[in-house]
Design a protein around this motif. Structure first.
Motif, short mmCIF file in Angstrom:
data_model
loop_
_atom_site.label_atom_id
_atom_site.label_comp_id
_atom_site.label_asym_id
_atom_site.label_seq_id
_atom_site.Cartn_x
_atom_site.Cartn_y
_atom_site.Cartn_z
N THR A 280 -3.95 2.09 0.67
CA THR A 280 -4.19 3.00 -0.46
C THR A 280 -2.90 3.40 -1.14
O THR A 280 -2.91 3.96 -2.24
CB THR A 280 -4.94 4.26 0.03
N GLU A 281 -1.76 3.15 -0.49
CA GLU A 281 -0.44 3.41 -1.10
C GLU A 281 0.10 2.17 -1.80
O GLU A 281 1.26 2.13 -2.21
CB GLU A 281 0.57 3.86 -0.04
N ASN A 282 -0.75 1.15 -1.95
CA ASN A 282 -0.37 -0.10 -2.62
C ASN A 282 0.79 -0.80 -1.92
O ASN A 282 1.79 -1.17 -2.54
CB ASN A 282 -0.01 0.15 -4.10
N THR A 283 0.65 -0.99 -0.61
CA THR A 283 1.66 -1.73 0.15
C THR A 283 0.98 -2.67 1.12
O THR A 283 -0.20 -2.49 1.47
CB THR A 283 2.59 -0.78 0.95
N ILE A 284 1.71 -3.69 1.55
CA ILE A 284 1.27 -4.55 2.64
C ILE A 284 2.39 -4.61 3.67
O ILE A 284 3.57 -4.42 3.33
CB ILE A 284 0.93 -5.98 2.16
#
Length: 253
Positions: A90-94
């Motif tokens: 949800t924090e736009n990270t992988i």
């Protein structure tokens, strides 16, 4: 009296019928002939699942940067690929092997490919690597007056609203073709659009191409709404009207 009843029957039948302009798709399609198609790539969104493959001139060197299945064998089963894919937070990270957290915010898959490739190169991890990324959980939900409502997965990078409706078996005769509702969430912002399929102008809309997690809602047309109460359909209307006419004829003899 009989004439009044017959007139009433005619009005009932006509009011329950849809005109050709309410049913035919893209009635002005000639205006879009030979027009340019602008393909768009959707930004990566939270909860997307990505399949990321890193290759190098030395295959052994790229192994630490690739995920493998539990059996160590590359699987072609989509569900297994999704379980082994990279889930966007949800924090736009992988979380990428060796490199750690990588931001996916405001990036398409192509842009993320470039980002990972640059990090691998600039960090001295690999020389001239190749990075391939695919979104493997793209889906669209189609509800309302269609033959097969439901949620459909797709693997193509670009599908149109017509293709999506084709997955659902097309609209029923009762679908409101001039007011298809589409909801879309992009970077935390919800967008809602109304599409008129009876006019080809929707092909110029930003909603012509479906994006992952879009919702398509086909509302019933006026004919369906009018017959959705106690009297369920035209057949029922005609049956009741015929019965009423028979009773009237008997009473007026």
């Amino acid at each position: 009296m009989k004439r009044r009843i017959l007139s009433l029957l005619v009005l009932v039948v006509l009011s329950a019928c849809a005109s050709k302009k309410d049913i035919l798709y893209m009635q002005d399609a000639i205006q879009q002939d030979n027009s340019k198609v602008n393909y768009e790539s959707a930004n990566i969104q939270p909860n997307d699942i990505l399949k990321i493959t890193v290759e190098s001139t030395m295959p052994e060197a790229a192994i630490p940067y690739n995920k493998s299945t539990a059996t160590g064998v590359q699987s072609q089963n989509l569900q297994v690929l999704q379980l082994d894919g990279y889930l966007v937070s949800t924090e736009n990270t992988i979380k990428f092997p060796v490199l750690g957290d990588i931001s996916t915010a405001n990036k398409t898959t192509k842009e993320l490919e470039t980002e990972i490739k640059n990090q691998l190169t600039s960090g001295g991890h690999l020389t001239n690597p190749t990075v391939n990324i695919r979104l493997i959980n793209a889906k669209v939900t189609i509800l309302g007056e269609v033959n097969k409502p439901g949620t459909y997965s797709f693997t193509e990078q670009n599908i149109t609203i017509l293709q999506a409706l084709g997955y659902a078996g097309d609209l029923t005769i009762n679908g409101k073709r001039e007011d298809i509702l589409i909801t879309r969430e992009v970077d935390g912002v919800r967008k809602i659009s109304h599409i008129d399929l009876t006019s080809a102008s929707f092909m110029d809309s930003e909603f012509y191409f479906i994006k992952p997690n879009d919702n398509i809602i086909v509302n019933p047309n006026d004919t369906k709404v009018k017959t959705a109460g106690f009297v369920g359909n035209v057949g029922t209307i005609l049956t009741i009207a015929s019965l009423a006419l028979s009773v009237t004829i008997l009473l007026t003899r």
